[in-house]
Design an enzyme around this catalytic site. Structure first.
Site, PDB file in Angstrom:
ATOM      1  N   ASP A 213       0.828  -1.207   0.000  1.00  0.00           N
ATOM      2  CA  ASP A 213       0.000   0.000   0.000  1.00  0.00           C
ATOM      3  C   ASP A 213       0.863   1.258   0.000  1.00  0.00           C
ATOM      4  OD1 ASP A 213       0.958  -0.521   2.568  1.00  0.00           O
ATOM      5  OD2 ASP A 213      -0.920  -0.093   3.598  1.00  0.00           O
TER       6      ASP A 213
ATOM      7  N   ASP B 232       7.016   3.929   3.426  1.00  0.00           N
ATOM      8  CA  ASP B 232       7.272   5.147   4.198  1.00  0.00           C
ATOM      9  C   ASP B 232       8.778   5.166   4.526  1.00  0.00           C
ATOM     10  OD1 ASP B 232       6.874   7.359   5.843  1.00  0.00           O
ATOM     11  OD2 ASP B 232       5.965   6.240   7.468  1.00  0.00           O
TER      12      ASP B 232
ATOM     13  N   ARG C 282     -10.609   2.329   5.604  1.00  0.00           N
ATOM     14  CA  ARG C 282     -10.080   1.494   4.525  1.00  0.00           C
ATOM     15  C   ARG C 282     -10.993   1.504   3.299  1.00  0.00           C
ATOM     16  NH1 ARG C 282      -5.824  -1.534   6.649  1.00  0.00           N
ATOM     17  NH2 ARG C 282      -6.038  -2.278   8.774  1.00  0.00           N
TER      18      ARG C 282
END
Ligand code: 5GP
Length: 189
Positions: free
Chosen positions: A110, A113, A175
């Site tokens: 997803d 980072d 979500r």
């Protein structure tokens, strides 16, 4: 019933500060990624490994944007819990069902980072001797990277903000949003 569940859908939406990536821009980009991946993996029968839970919506759309034979599998690894900063602790909560030795692997994430989670995951997967391994992430926060991992396919580079929607959560909510939104900082600080 609603009161027992906590915030209503409208209250959740009011916690979104701005829409960063609209549904149609997301869908166009996922279609383009699907086309590129289909060309580059033609005849290789790749296995897409989805990192749960955040990757499930992206995987569902990406897999339908592929025009080549492929298979899918899932892994769950520990992430932030309810906080919004990397704990650095990575643990396998659910392992793959399949043997990946000799297979062409595409990890579907997803968001990358700091890259700490992905770095651990790649090391773990490499030890299982796949034929190749690449990474496709929907979102990337390059400015926050702490590792020198290579991400082969990136949907969008985004600024350093906490985002939700399209599979990404805060405290297990949001979500189901069809877009990527920035959460108001007061929600998590
Ligand atoms: P990393 O190890 O790269 O720092 O973190 C990766 C994981 O942190 C992602 O798979 C995701 O679970 C979580 N994460 C990082 N940034 C965000 C964000 O902006 N929003 C959400 N919902 N999760 C994030």
């Amino acid at each position: 019933m609603q009161a027992e569940l906590g915030a209503t859908e409208n209250e959740l939406l009011s916690n979104v500060q701005e829409v960063l990536i609209t549904e149609s821009v997301l869908q166009d980009r996922v279609a383009a990624l699907g086309e590129t991946i289909s060309q580059e993996y033609a005849g290789l029968n790749p296995m897409l490994i989805c990192v749960l839970k955040g990757g499930y919506v992206f995987l569902a759309d990406l897999t339908r944007a592929l025009s080549i034979r492929h298979s899918i599998d899932f892994m769950a690894i520990s992430s932030y819990g309810n906080a919004t900063a990397s704990s650095g602790v990575v643990r396998i909560l659910k392992d793959l069902d399949s043997d990946i030795s000799g297979r062409h692997i595409l990890v579907v994430e997803d968001i990358v980072d700091t890259g700490n989670t992905l770095s651990y995951l790649l090391e773990n997967l490499r030890s299982r001797q796949p034929a190749s391994i690449r990474v496709c992430t929907l979102l990337s926060k390059a400015a926050r990277r702490q590792t020198d991992i290579v991400v082969d396919y990136i949907g969008f580079e985004i600024p350093d903000a906490f985002v939700v929607g399209y599979g990404l959560d805060y405290a297990e909510a949001y979500r189901n949003l069809a877009f990527i939104g920035v959460l108001k900082p007061e929600v998590y600080s």
